[in-house]
Scaffold this motif. Structure first.
Motif, PDB file in Angstrom:
ATOM      1  N   ASP A 142       0.827  -1.209   0.000  1.00  0.00           N
ATOM      2  CA  ASP A 142       0.000   0.000   0.000  1.00  0.00           C
ATOM      3  C   ASP A 142       0.858   1.254   0.000  1.00  0.00           C
ATOM      4  O   ASP A 142       0.493   2.277  -0.592  1.00  0.00           O
ATOM      5  N   VAL A 143       1.992   1.182   0.671  1.00  0.00           N
ATOM      6  CA  VAL A 143       2.855   2.358   0.759  1.00  0.00           C
ATOM      7  C   VAL A 143       3.505   2.653  -0.585  1.00  0.00           C
ATOM      8  O   VAL A 143       3.683   3.818  -0.948  1.00  0.00           O
ATOM      9  N   TYR A 144       3.856   1.600  -1.337  1.00  0.00           N
ATOM     10  CA  TYR A 144       4.427   1.829  -2.658  1.00  0.00           C
ATOM     11  C   TYR A 144       3.463   2.643  -3.519  1.00  0.00           C
ATOM     12  O   TYR A 144       3.865   3.595  -4.196  1.00  0.00           O
TER      13      TYR A 144
ATOM     14  N   ALA B  53      13.055  -1.339  -0.487  1.00  0.00           N
ATOM     15  CA  ALA B  53      13.627  -1.907   0.744  1.00  0.00           C
ATOM     16  C   ALA B  53      13.679  -0.856   1.846  1.00  0.00           C
ATOM     17  O   ALA B  53      13.346  -1.134   3.006  1.00  0.00           O
ATOM     18  N   ALA B  54      14.095   0.368   1.498  1.00  0.00           N
ATOM     19  CA  ALA B  54      14.136   1.435   2.497  1.00  0.00           C
ATOM     20  C   ALA B  54      12.736   1.793   2.973  1.00  0.00           C
ATOM     21  O   ALA B  54      12.516   2.074   4.162  1.00  0.00           O
ATOM     22  N   THR B  55      11.757   1.763   2.053  1.00  0.00           N
ATOM     23  CA  THR B  55      10.369   2.052   2.424  1.00  0.00           C
ATOM     24  C   THR B  55       9.828   0.991   3.368  1.00  0.00           C
ATOM     25  O   THR B  55       9.107   1.308   4.322  1.00  0.00           O
TER      26      THR B  55
ATOM     27  N   LEU C  65       9.031   2.762  -8.253  1.00  0.00           N
ATOM     28  CA  LEU C  65      10.044   2.856  -7.198  1.00  0.00           C
ATOM     29  C   LEU C  65      11.152   1.846  -7.474  1.00  0.00           C
ATOM     30  O   LEU C  65      10.883   0.719  -7.911  1.00  0.00           O
ATOM     31  N   SER C  66      12.383   2.229  -7.196  1.00  0.00           N
ATOM     32  CA  SER C  66      13.502   1.311  -7.358  1.00  0.00           C
ATOM     33  C   SER C  66      13.486   0.259  -6.255  1.00  0.00           C
ATOM     34  O   SER C  66      12.813   0.423  -5.223  1.00  0.00           O
ATOM     35  N   GLU C  67      14.229  -0.817  -6.480  1.00  0.00           N
ATOM     36  CA  GLU C  67      14.309  -1.878  -5.472  1.00  0.00           C
ATOM     37  C   GLU C  67      14.911  -1.357  -4.172  1.00  0.00           C
ATOM     38  O   GLU C  67      14.481  -1.731  -3.072  1.00  0.00           O
TER      39      GLU C  67
ATOM     40  N   ARG D 174       3.109   6.231  -2.254  1.00  0.00           N
ATOM     41  CA  ARG D 174       4.368   6.955  -2.448  1.00  0.00           C
ATOM     42  C   ARG D 174       4.512   7.408  -3.896  1.00  0.00           C
ATOM     43  O   ARG D 174       4.898   8.538  -4.179  1.00  0.00           O
ATOM     44  N   ILE D 175       4.188   6.536  -4.855  1.00  0.00           N
ATOM     45  CA  ILE D 175       4.357   6.885  -6.258  1.00  0.00           C
ATOM     46  C   ILE D 175       3.254   7.851  -6.708  1.00  0.00           C
ATOM     47  O   ILE D 175       3.476   8.727  -7.546  1.00  0.00           O
TER      48      ILE D 175
END
Length: 556
Positions: free
Chosen positions: A87-89, A181-183, A175-177, A92-93
């Protein structure tokens, strides 16, 4: 000479007295617990006659720290939640669209028109009309990329937060990989902190809230009624946003445009709003929320933004006077006022058909913050207080049996010296509870096992000393010299044996979790108090007895 300096005697008895004082509240557990609850309620909600009477049950000048009872002793709720990081991805985008739109506007001569297309979750798809300007659009969007702020990304030489691809005039942003991971890491930490805040707001004692695996959180709260009650506390998302209103309609049948959404009204049944999906301000920028009353005397919630939110809110209201905007809570429009004037300062009021309880609950949820992602509860258990009472009773029986067996063994084996060891053993348990109360430790069933083990280990040091005194008496030395040598020669063995055990306790605490840590804490503190009572308290008792009686011979 068999003697102990006066200052050492005073210090030893002072430590014992302090331990007894700090352990004493546990004898009056219910009364002290009621006093502590009342004091907390007075600080949070203000004083009432009932709370003052409850607080007066225990003198304020005495220590009121208790050994908190864990989930298995007190009863409560256990949840295992999975955080929906996907959900955050998506959010975020989606939040990047205004930046991308502003970056592409100056390039219209090269790229023609551009439109946001329907996209899969976690990506943005943009169609440009002039494929010849695709390279310029790609570069403009890539210039918006930021370095990923994470230790792993820095170790790999740095990475950007977005990846941009294009083909046939269609630009895709994901989003990059490294950013994912940081997210994930940020989302789990934020979820842990927000869950902890929400549980702390309702005043529960010693909850266990810890991460398990890459995307799961273990939540155990003693003293709460049921798992459903706990889910109600932490499961409410409380996502507050302020969004521009595109239109309103009497049904949900209208088709939203790209970048828009249709949400129902909380107050008026059948009323729906079409809103711009990109919020002006979000609940993450709130710094305070308090229940209050509006100008008509109806329950409401006052809120205040941080400097960033205040600036964005003020700029939007200044540029959109006369236009409505929606206050959205958990995908429902709770209010859609028309902007009458510029609202500087970043503060305002949320009104609606609230009861006093609803406005108070809403303020609590907003203060705690919005969960960054949804939670899926994979496991839930409710442990009734009667099961906890059974565990306490079983632990008490085990401790009493071990205690009695050790006391009898010491008296039978060592006579008067065994009685001295037993007095020290009783003081040892009191000191242990005093230490646990001082730090506010939580006692679990494995913790009780640690206390039972401490009872058995507590006499080990005394056995070493007494056996050494027996050996020294056989060498025809006087009793005073035999006692002195017994303590001196047994000290190294006592220290060696207990150091290895305390190292084990430290490793268990560092590597374990939950009940294992409870066992490690009681074992570690038990070793400290056992060595103190065996080396100092028992010796002081024996020396005091010897100075008064002056026996020519002693029997151990």
């Amino acid at each position: 000479m068999l003697q102990i300096d006066l200052w050492k005697r005073i210090l030893i008895w002072a430590v014992v007295a302090a331990g007894l004082i700090f352990a004493a509240p546990n004898i009056f557990y219910d009364r002290v617990e009621g006093h502590n609850d009342a004091v907390t309620a007075i600080e949070r909600e203000g004083s009432t006659d009932e709370l003052e009477a409850q607080a007066a049950q225990w003198p304020g000048f005495l220590p009121s720290g208790l050994v908190n009872l864990g989930l298995d002793l007190r009863g409560g709720a256990h949840l295992l939640a999975e955080v929906q990081v996907e959900d955050v991805y998506a959010s975020r985008i989606e939040a990047m669209w205004p930046q991308i739109r502003d970056a592409l506007r100056p390039l219209r001569d090269q790229i023609g028109t551009f439109r946001l297309q329907e996209s899969a979750p976690g990506e943005l798809t943009i169609q440009i009309s002039n494929e010849a300007g695709q390279a310029a659009a790609l570069q403009a969007i890539r210039d918006l990329a930021q370095p990923v702020s994470s230790t792993a990304a820095l170790a790999q030489g740095g990475a950007n937060d977005i990846e941009v691809d294009a083909a046939n005039g269609v630009i895709t942003v994901t989003l990059s990989e490294a950013e994912r991971a940081a997210t994930d890491e940020r989302t789990l930490r934020q979820a842990l902190e927000i869950i902890r805040r929400r549980i702390d707001e309702v005043g529960t004692r010693e909850p266990t809230i810890q991460r398990q695996g890459p995307d799961r959180i273990l939540i155990q709260v003693p003293g709460i009624g049921s798992a459903q009650e706990l889910k109600d506390i932490i499961g409410t998302t409380a996502q507050l946003t302020f969004q521009p209103v595109v239109s309103r309609a009497s049904g949900p049948d209208a088709e939203p445009g790209v970048g828009e959404e249709i949400l129902p009204s909380l107050d008026e049944e059948g009323l729906y709003y079409t809103l711009d999906r990109t919020p002006v301000v979000t609940g993450e920028q709130l710094v305070d929320a308090q229940p209050s009353f509006d100008q008509n005397g109806q329950p409401a919630v006052n809120f205040r933004f941080n400097s960033q939110g205040a600036r964005a809110f003020g700029d939007y209201t200044a540029a959109n006077i006369g236009s409505p905007f929606a206050i959205v809570l958990d995908d429902e429009v709770i209010s859609a006022p028309v902007i009458q004037s510029h609202i500087p300062g970043g503060s305002g009021i949320i009104t609606g058909n609230f009861t006093i309880e609803e406005s108070t609950d809403l303020a609590v949820l907003l203060r705690a913050g919005a969960l960054p992602a949804g939670l899926t509860f994979l496991e839930e258990r409710t442990i009734g207080p009667e099961l906890g009472a059974d565990s306490i009773a079983a632990g008490q029986i085990a401790t009493a049996v071990a205690f009695a067996a050790v006391l009898i063994f010491m008296v039978v084996s060592y006579g008067l010296f065994g009685i001295f060891a037993n007095i020290a053993l009783i003081l040892n348990i009191a000191l242990l509870f005093g230490l646990l109360s001082l730090i506010g430790a939580t006692l679990t069933l494995p913790g009780i096992a640690g206390i039972v083990l401490t009872v058995g280990m507590a006499v080990d040091a005394n056995v070493l000393v007494f056996e050494r005194i027996r050996e020294e008496l056989k060498t025809a030395r006087g009793p005073a010299r035999a006692i002195e040598l017994g303590y001196e020669k047994a000290l190294s063995a006592i220290v060696d044996a207990n150091i290895t055990t305390i190292i084990t306790a430290i490793i268990l605490f560092a590597m374990g979790s939950g009940p294992v840590r409870g066992f490690a804490i009681t074992l570690g503190f038990g070793i400290v108090t056992s060595v103190f009572t065996a080396v100092f308290v028992t010796r002081l008792l024996i020396v005091t007895w010897f100075e008064r009686r002056r026996p020519k011979t002693i029997t151990v």
